[in-house]
Write an enzyme that holds these catalytic residues in place. Sequence first.
Site, PDB file in Angstrom:
ATOM      1  N   ASP A  10       9.354  82.091  18.324  1.00 24.65           N
ATOM      2  CA  ASP A  10       9.038  80.699  17.987  1.00 24.65           C
ATOM      3  C   ASP A  10       7.988  80.684  16.880  1.00 24.65           C
ATOM      4  OD1 ASP A  10       8.808  77.981  17.990  1.00 24.65           O
ATOM      5  OD2 ASP A  10       7.931  77.808  19.989  1.00 24.65           O
ATOM      6  N   GLU A 102      13.057  78.235  16.324  1.00 27.29           N
ATOM      7  CA  GLU A 102      12.954  79.052  17.530  1.00 27.29           C
ATOM      8  C   GLU A 102      14.329  79.460  18.026  1.00 27.29           C
ATOM      9  OE1 GLU A 102      12.104  77.362  21.369  1.00 27.29           O
ATOM     10  OE2 GLU A 102      12.211  75.335  20.549  1.00 27.29           O
TER      11      GLU A 102
END
Length: 347
Positions: A10, A102
């Site tokens: 992420d 992400e």
Amino acid sequence: MTARPVLHADADAFFASVALRSRPELAAVPVAVVAHVYIASANYPARARGVRSGSLAQDALRQCPELILMDVPRAEVEEVGDALFDIFHNSATAVEPGSIEEAFLDVGATDWAGAIDAGHALRRRVARELGIPISVGVGSTKLMAKLASRRAKPDGLSVIDAGEEAGLRTTLPITDVWGIGATTLQRLHRIGVLRLGDVDGIPPNELQHVCGTAMARRLWRIRDGTDDAVVRPVEQRSSLTAEGSTAGFARPDKTPGELAEACVERLCKRAERAGLAGTGMTLTLRPETGGKAVVRKRTLVAATTGRADWLAVAGDLLAGEAVPRLAGLRVTLTGLLPLDRVQHTLF
């Protein structure tokens, strides 16, 4: 720890990190990027001062008077997002996107040391090639990997091992289980489900009534340690999206036509780079006054990446009916096909 490990990668404060690539001298001071009049992303020094995404820019300045505001660099954000996923795909055997910044990754590691090494290598590569930080979590399931990456922020790597996992499956606050909506959380709290272990004291029929059969089964699987651990790749991208705001920070306002043209240009460039052609376009208009977005669609006879074609379609969609005053708009190319599958018409 014998389960096949899963990674969750992420990017940290993605929009702000992209904007700061050209302003490294601002990395240690509070900075936020603005979309229309709202904070789209704040870096970690700004977050430490209480600046949050979704708040009004003027409220954020009152909260943090030294805050530096920048306009969202939409084209650069989309370019970096595409490049980030290129690195993900190049580093993993399977990639399951979560958003523009992400994804869950199966790096093919059969042991935890290999997965951790792959996570460190991924972070180094993204920093070197893209100039942004990402955090990586390693766990036996998607939930555990996501919890680990959340803990790793900013700019770190974290592992949830077997011992910690066993404890979390009892003590984890129900609010930390990703994917549970606000209304369902309220209902669970009302019946005393504040942590995962509280599920055990609720009769099955009652839990299903409160949160639905699918969510109840998911919670039971999490408690049992049999929750989702499979990274499901998207074999072919079906759409590409670009968006923007009519008003920005420290830049002239754009008309809907100018904004649509800029979005189409970016989309065509990204589609060509990915070797894809679109068959349809969706235009989503966000009224300045809020409320329901206006959605307009068009499908072509044949797939194309032609800028002139899609600019004409966007223009027609905007001219079709009266356009309200806009806060922004989103343009989506749909029905994407690899260029080698596009059938060219004779006439």
